[in-house]
Design a protein around this motif. Structure first.
Motif, short mmCIF file in Angstrom:
data_model
loop_
_atom_site.label_atom_id
_atom_site.label_comp_id
_atom_site.label_asym_id
_atom_site.label_seq_id
_atom_site.Cartn_x
_atom_site.Cartn_y
_atom_site.Cartn_z
N GLN A 1 0.94 -1.30 -0.05
CA GLN A 1 0.30 -0.17 -0.01
C GLN A 1 0.99 1.34 0.13
N PHE B 1 1.98 1.19 -3.05
CA PHE B 1 1.46 1.26 -4.83
C PHE B 1 -0.21 2.32 -4.60
N GLY B 2 -0.19 2.34 -3.14
CA GLY B 2 -1.52 3.96 -2.87
C GLY B 2 -2.53 2.33 -2.50
N TYR B 3 -2.34 1.60 -2.91
CA TYR B 3 -3.54 0.25 -2.91
C TYR B 3 -2.73 -0.59 -3.03
N GLU C 1 -4.04 -3.52 -5.41
CA GLU C 1 -4.74 -4.49 -6.80
C GLU C 1 -4.56 -5.66 -6.55
N LYS D 1 -9.13 -0.31 -4.00
CA LYS D 1 -9.40 0.95 -5.38
C LYS D 1 -8.35 2.25 -4.56
N PRO D 2 -8.16 2.16 -5.79
CA PRO D 2 -6.70 3.56 -6.27
C PRO D 2 -7.42 5.26 -4.83
N LYS D 3 -6.62 5.53 -4.68
CA LYS D 3 -7.28 6.95 -3.68
C LYS D 3 -7.71 7.98 -4.88
N GLU E 1 -6.25 12.44 -5.77
CA GLU E 1 -5.12 12.89 -5.82
C GLU E 1 -5.23 13.35 -4.34
N THR F 1 -14.34 7.55 -4.38
CA THR F 1 -13.28 8.78 -4.49
C THR F 1 -14.12 9.11 -6.10
N GLY G 1 -10.99 11.27 -9.99
CA GLY G 1 -9.38 10.62 -9.33
C GLY G 1 -8.91 11.57 -8.51
N SER H 1 -10.81 11.80 -3.16
CA SER H 1 -11.00 10.72 -1.81
C SER H 1 -11.78 11.57 -0.68
#
Lengths: 249, 168
Positions: free
Chosen positions: B42, B45-47, B49, B80-82, B84, B118, B122, B125
């Motif tokens: 996390q 990659f920020g999230y 997958e 899920k991607p957060k 910006e 989110t 994008g 969030s």
């Protein structure tokens, strides 16, 4: 049973030691490492339960096996409480019945348990317990969650509407089959049983199609395909019989 | 070809996999390093997958369903991607009474992003948390990690507006 992660509480002393106690007024005895539920069952005293199955680890999740300890008046889950010397256990009383009925009501309200259209109707541990314990009303509002049915597996299917999250399937798949296809995702009211990466059961790479989970499911959440009422096929037998009779004559 | 079960190849040649690999190696690829490794994923990659979850499952020899179960159990992990920018609104008891629901509603009306969602572009969030431990500041929220207290719905909206305007 005595693995480090075991949730069974109570003193662990030298094994093979004998403890004597009273369950519902009967003098009984058991080995020190046994739980109240094990000793009770050995002496033919039945305690209602949904998540516990002999042969799998005990987790004390369903709380239906709550029994009262006389000395303290505390309610403890019998499947994860070790026996102690001189313990007096009450397995049935007005108070315990009230709690058990409330627990059942909550189980019924959490998903969509509609017995009349369920594959397990008449052969369901939840239904049988509700009858036995006299749960005639559900006094909490139904959640009516929108949950799916996964019939992607070629022989088996899972209907989340009927799942009570007892995790018998999760444990048998891990502890007996060794596949660990099942697990639980999310938490609280959003918790669901899942196969692998929450993918359709039919696409699961770890499932061995052994069917142990279906055998242990206390409700109609896991079932074999072709067993529900809508799938039953009527065989045309009369035309054959009349045709046979005609050729015989 | 012999496949190294203990140390499978990362799914892509993205350099960010190296820190994930290091995290697994540091714990000797033990199954109990699962949460630690998910943190590493996390962080880089920020999230989380699905590819990453598969890789972690294989690397630590943990069943995939267990990895998924752990990843969805903890609120900290997100699949899920957060966006910006992130706004976390506290919905603990004190903040709730002092008007957290109104703040969330104002944000949703203004930016079209509901709680724990989110935006489609994008950019933003909106998350909720149960108690920052800053009940004296109720109602509180964080804007890209910066805590702000005693907020009105209008202030919250303008703080987010400012964050988004800084980009353009």
């Amino acid at each position: 049973m005595s693995t480090p992660s075991s949730p069974i509480r109570g003193p662990v002393e030298a094994p093979r030691q004998i403890r004597t106690l009273k369950i519902d007024g009967f003098d009984v005895s058991g080995r020190a490492e046994q739980t109240i539920l094990q000793v009770a069952l050995e002496h033919e005293i039945d305690i209602p339960r949904l998540c516990h199955v002999e042969g799998l680890s005990a987790i004390g999740a369903c709380r239906l096996c709550l029994v009262e300890i006389r000395a303290t008046g505390r309610l403890v889950p019998a499947c994860v409480t070790r026996i102690e010397e001189g313990m007096e256990v009450i397995t049935d009383s007005k108070r315990i019945q009230k709690y058990r009925r409330s627990l059942l009501e909550l189980l019924f309200a959490e998903r969509n348990h509609i017995c009349a259209v369920c594959v397990a109707n008449g052969n369901c541990e939840l239904q049988i317990l509700a009858e036995e314990l006299g749960m005639d009303h559900v006094r909490v509002p139904y959640l009516n969650p929108d949950v799916p049915v996964d019939a992607s597996h070629k022989q088996l299917a899972v209907d989340h509407n009927r799942c009570i999250l007892c995790t018998r399937c999760v444990r048998v798949c891990d502890e007996v089959e060794g596949a660990h296809t099942w697990d639980v995702e999310g938490r609280g009211v959003d918790a669901r049983i899942i196969t692998d990466m929450r993918q359709p059961w039919g696409d699961s790479g770890t499932c061995t199609n052994c069917g142990k989970c279906v055998e242990l499911c206390p409700t109609g959440a896991l079932f074999e395909k072709g067993t529900c009422v809508a799938e039953l096929e009527r065989r045309e037998f009369l035309p054959y019989l009349t045709a046979m009779r005609r050729t015989e004559q | 070809m012999r496949v190294d079960l203990q140390n499978p190849e990362p799914p892509t040649d993205d350099p960010r996999w190296r820190s994930v690999r290091t995290a697994m190696r540091r714990h000797g690829h033990q199954p109990n390093a699962l949460i630690e490794t998910l943190h590493a994923v996390q962080e880089s990659f920020g999230y989380l997958e699905e590819e990453a979850l598969q890789y972690v499952a294989a690397g630590l020899r943990v069943p995939p369903s267990k990895v998924y179960g752990v990843a969805t159990f903890y609120h900290f992990f997100t699949l899920k991607p957060k966006g910006e920018h992130t706004c976390v609104v506290c919905t603990g008891t004190a903040c709730y009474i002092k008007g957290a629901p109104e703040i969330l509603e104002a944000i949703e009306q203004e930016f079209g992003v509901g709680p724990d969602q989110t935006g489609e572009d994008g950019k933003l969030s909106v998350l909720t948390a149960r108690c920052f431990g800053s009940c004296g500041l109720a109602p509180a929220a964080t804007f890209d990690g910066e805590v702000a207290g005693k907020l009105t719905p209008e202030q919250a909206v303008s703080r987010i507006r400012r964050l988004m305007d800084d980009d353009s």
